[in-house]
Design a protein around this motif. Structure first.
Motif, short mmCIF file in Angstrom:
data_model
loop_
_atom_site.label_atom_id
_atom_site.label_comp_id
_atom_site.label_asym_id
_atom_site.label_seq_id
_atom_site.Cartn_x
_atom_site.Cartn_y
_atom_site.Cartn_z
N TYR A 63 46.22 48.29 43.54
CA TYR A 63 47.70 47.72 43.39
C TYR A 63 48.33 47.67 44.75
O TYR A 63 48.75 46.71 45.03
N TYR A 64 48.15 48.66 45.40
CA TYR A 64 48.80 48.71 46.82
C TYR A 64 48.23 47.95 47.79
O TYR A 64 48.79 47.47 48.64
N LYS A 65 46.98 47.67 47.60
CA LYS A 65 46.49 46.93 48.51
C LYS A 65 46.53 45.31 48.42
O LYS A 65 46.71 44.68 49.31
N TYR A 66 46.32 45.00 46.97
CA TYR A 66 46.32 43.51 46.74
C TYR A 66 47.62 43.01 45.81
O TYR A 66 47.84 41.94 45.54
N GLY A 67 48.31 43.99 45.58
CA GLY A 67 49.44 43.55 44.43
C GLY A 67 49.01 43.37 43.02
O GLY A 67 47.95 43.52 42.67
N ASP A 68 50.19 42.74 42.20
CA ASP A 68 49.65 42.60 40.74
C ASP A 68 49.26 41.42 40.44
O ASP A 68 48.83 41.10 39.47
N PHE B 225 46.63 39.70 40.88
CA PHE B 225 45.04 39.52 40.60
C PHE B 225 44.61 40.58 39.82
O PHE B 225 43.52 41.01 39.44
N SER B 226 45.55 41.03 38.96
CA SER B 226 45.38 42.11 37.80
C SER B 226 44.41 43.21 37.99
O SER B 226 43.21 43.14 37.73
N PRO B 227 44.99 44.43 38.61
CA PRO B 227 44.34 45.28 39.21
C PRO B 227 43.54 46.18 37.92
O PRO B 227 42.57 46.78 38.03
N ASN B 228 44.39 46.07 36.83
CA ASN B 228 44.00 46.91 35.49
C ASN B 228 42.41 46.23 35.11
O ASN B 228 41.49 47.03 34.60
N ASP B 229 42.54 44.77 35.26
CA ASP B 229 41.08 44.28 34.91
C ASP B 229 39.89 44.70 35.73
O ASP B 229 38.56 45.05 35.26
N LYS B 230 40.35 44.62 36.94
CA LYS B 230 39.24 45.04 37.88
C LYS B 230 38.65 46.37 37.80
O LYS B 230 37.49 46.85 38.11
N VAL B 231 39.74 47.42 37.59
CA VAL B 231 39.37 48.75 37.43
C VAL B 231 38.42 48.93 35.88
O VAL B 231 37.33 49.63 36.00
N ASN C 203 36.84 46.68 44.80
CA ASN C 203 37.27 46.00 46.09
C ASN C 203 36.58 44.84 46.11
O ASN C 203 37.28 43.59 46.49
N ASN C 204 35.35 44.84 45.92
CA ASN C 204 34.71 43.57 45.87
C ASN C 204 34.88 42.48 44.79
O ASN C 204 34.98 41.25 45.12
N LEU C 205 35.27 42.97 43.73
CA LEU C 205 35.62 42.07 42.52
C LEU C 205 37.08 41.58 42.77
O LEU C 205 37.01 40.24 42.62
N MET C 206 37.91 42.50 43.51
CA MET C 206 39.32 41.92 43.98
C MET C 206 39.05 40.75 45.06
O MET C 206 39.74 39.73 44.96
#
Length: 174
Positions: free
Chosen positions: A31-36, A38-44, A72-75
């Motif tokens: 979230y801090y690196k890429y913002g909201d 690109f849906s960080p919840n999904d990547k987690v 990170n690679n998914l993002m």
């Protein structure tokens, strides 16, 4: 009880402890690196799914680095895909057509006249005609929908054709 550092994480309790320990940190990192956007919840979630699928190959001591690297690679893949989509959208916008201005004007006038003629038809004719020609419904389906006989539907469509042929020059439809 802490698992051994070289123990595999395929056991449910071990995997659950890893999830509880790293999921929030991983989400915050993304979230801090890429913002909201690109849906960080999904990547987690996707990172933990990959960890579970590779649980025999990943040891407890390597789980954190595996999760953060995968997430990170998914993002990054999502961002690259987004850039490709944007580039494609920008490249394929055409500012020209092969149609002449006269053709465009004639088409617009014909469509306007077509709408007027449809408006002059009775509601029964218009509904039967549009259901058949626009929606692609069969005569029997239209008859069932409207609660009338198939012959009545055929007559309404035929009479709508007659009106269109009479009112519009060059009207042809399949």
């Amino acid at each position: 009880m802490l698992p051994e550092l070289n123990e595999h994480i395929c056991e449910e309790a071990v995997f659950e402890s890893i999830y509880k320990k790293y999921s929030q940190d991983l989400h915050n990192y993304l979230y801090y690196k890429y913002g909201d956007k690109f849906s960080p919840n999904d990547k987690v979630q996707d990172a933990f799914i990959k960890l579970w699928n590779n649980c025999k190959d990943v040891t407890f001591s390597k789980a954190k680095s595996f999760l953060f690297t995968v997430a990170n690679n998914l993002m990054l893949n999502e961002i690259k895909h987004h850039k490709v989509v944007l580039k494609y959208q920008n490249e394929n916008q055409r500012d020209f057509t092969n149609e002449t201005p006269e053709f465009v004007l004639e088409k617009k006038q014909f469509l306007q006249r077509y709408q007027e003629v449809l408006g002059k038809m009775s509601e029964e004719q218009r509904v039967a005609f549009l259901l058949n020609k626009v929606e692609g419904k069969k005569h029997s389906e239209i008859a069932d929908m409207l609660g009338i006989t198939q012959k009545t539907v055929e007559y309404r469509i035929y009479s709508a054709f007659s009106i269109l042929k009479k009112e519009l020059v060059g009207f042809k439809i399949k």
